[in-house]
Design a protein around this motif. Sequence first.
Motif, PDB file in Angstrom:
ATOM      1  N   ARG A   1       0.818  -1.218   0.000  1.00  0.00           N
ATOM      2  CA  ARG A   1       0.000   0.000   0.000  1.00  0.00           C
ATOM      3  C   ARG A   1       0.850   1.265   0.000  1.00  0.00           C
ATOM      4  N   GLY A   2       2.170   1.100   0.003  1.00  0.00           N
ATOM      5  CA  GLY A   2       3.049   2.257  -0.064  1.00  0.00           C
ATOM      6  C   GLY A   2       3.717   2.641   1.232  1.00  0.00           C
ATOM      7  N   VAL A   3       3.520   1.851   2.285  1.00  0.00           N
ATOM      8  CA  VAL A   3       4.127   2.167   3.579  1.00  0.00           C
ATOM      9  C   VAL A   3       5.630   1.888   3.515  1.00  0.00           C
ATOM     10  N   PHE A   4       6.436   2.895   3.832  1.00  0.00           N
ATOM     11  CA  PHE A   4       7.892   2.700   3.810  1.00  0.00           C
ATOM     12  C   PHE A   4       8.570   3.215   5.067  1.00  0.00           C
ATOM     13  N   GLY A   5       7.798   3.697   6.035  1.00  0.00           N
ATOM     14  CA  GLY A   5       8.384   4.221   7.262  1.00  0.00           C
ATOM     15  C   GLY A   5       7.456   4.020   8.440  1.00  0.00           C
ATOM     16  N   SER A   6       7.972   4.343   9.623  1.00  0.00           N
ATOM     17  CA  SER A   6       7.217   4.182  10.860  1.00  0.00           C
ATOM     18  C   SER A   6       7.465   5.384  11.768  1.00  0.00           C
ATOM     19  N   PRO A   7       6.386   6.009  12.268  1.00  0.00           N
ATOM     20  CA  PRO A   7       4.983   5.616  12.114  1.00  0.00           C
ATOM     21  C   PRO A   7       4.409   6.076  10.781  1.00  0.00           C
ATOM     22  N   TRP A   8       3.324   5.421  10.416  1.00  0.00           N
ATOM     23  CA  TRP A   8       2.608   5.726   9.173  1.00  0.00           C
ATOM     24  C   TRP A   8       1.124   5.674   9.491  1.00  0.00           C
ATOM     25  N   PHE A   9       0.379   6.556   8.873  1.00  0.00           N
ATOM     26  CA  PHE A   9      -1.058   6.626   9.124  1.00  0.00           C
ATOM     27  C   PHE A   9      -1.810   6.669   7.797  1.00  0.00           C
TER      28      PHE A   9
END
Length: 200
Positions: free
Chosen positions: A167-175
């Motif tokens: 879904r495109g998440v590449f870092g933390s935190p992510w919302f």
Amino acid sequence: MSGAIEFWFDFSSSYAYFAAKRIDALGARVGRPVLWRPFMLGTAFRETGARGLSTTPLKKDYARHDWARLARAGGFDFRLPEGHPLIALAATRAFYAIDEDSPAEAARFARAVFERYYIEGLDTTSARAMGDFAAGLGLDGDRIAAACESAAIKDKARVMSESAVARGVFGSPWFFVDDEPFWGHDRMAMMEDWIRTGGW
């Protein structure tokens, strides 16, 4: 969970710790439930070729300075565990083992893991340690420890991490808010404004 703020995080992400301290209050202010979703940041790193802040020269020193500053600003206890960042796979698996029965209990577990890891150096790498920790929260520690080693929960944790990256998440935190992505603790105020105004 319709209308939820999706909160994606790695337990070993220090910025996620500070986000975890604030996300429930933010959700309450805007009338949105929070869906807690741990994932393994290493899955994203493999896709992007990135490295974690704690293993990147220059960024490491700045990040540690910034984390201490955030802790002072928020009045939060914060102590990096020895060997940070640990690979919190067992904690992630334990979360999803709990989440199968009770998302609310899983969120409570996640909050407690963050607190204990960043204050007392909780071992987030061991299924047994996670079971014992969960037992201290009044959960079935033996069941959770066993579930962490089960094929089903291992697969669940892997699939959740892979789906986040897809879904495109590449870092933390992510919302995600209604599929709108926000990356980073420092985007929480923007996200709140986005929710209040309906976006722009």
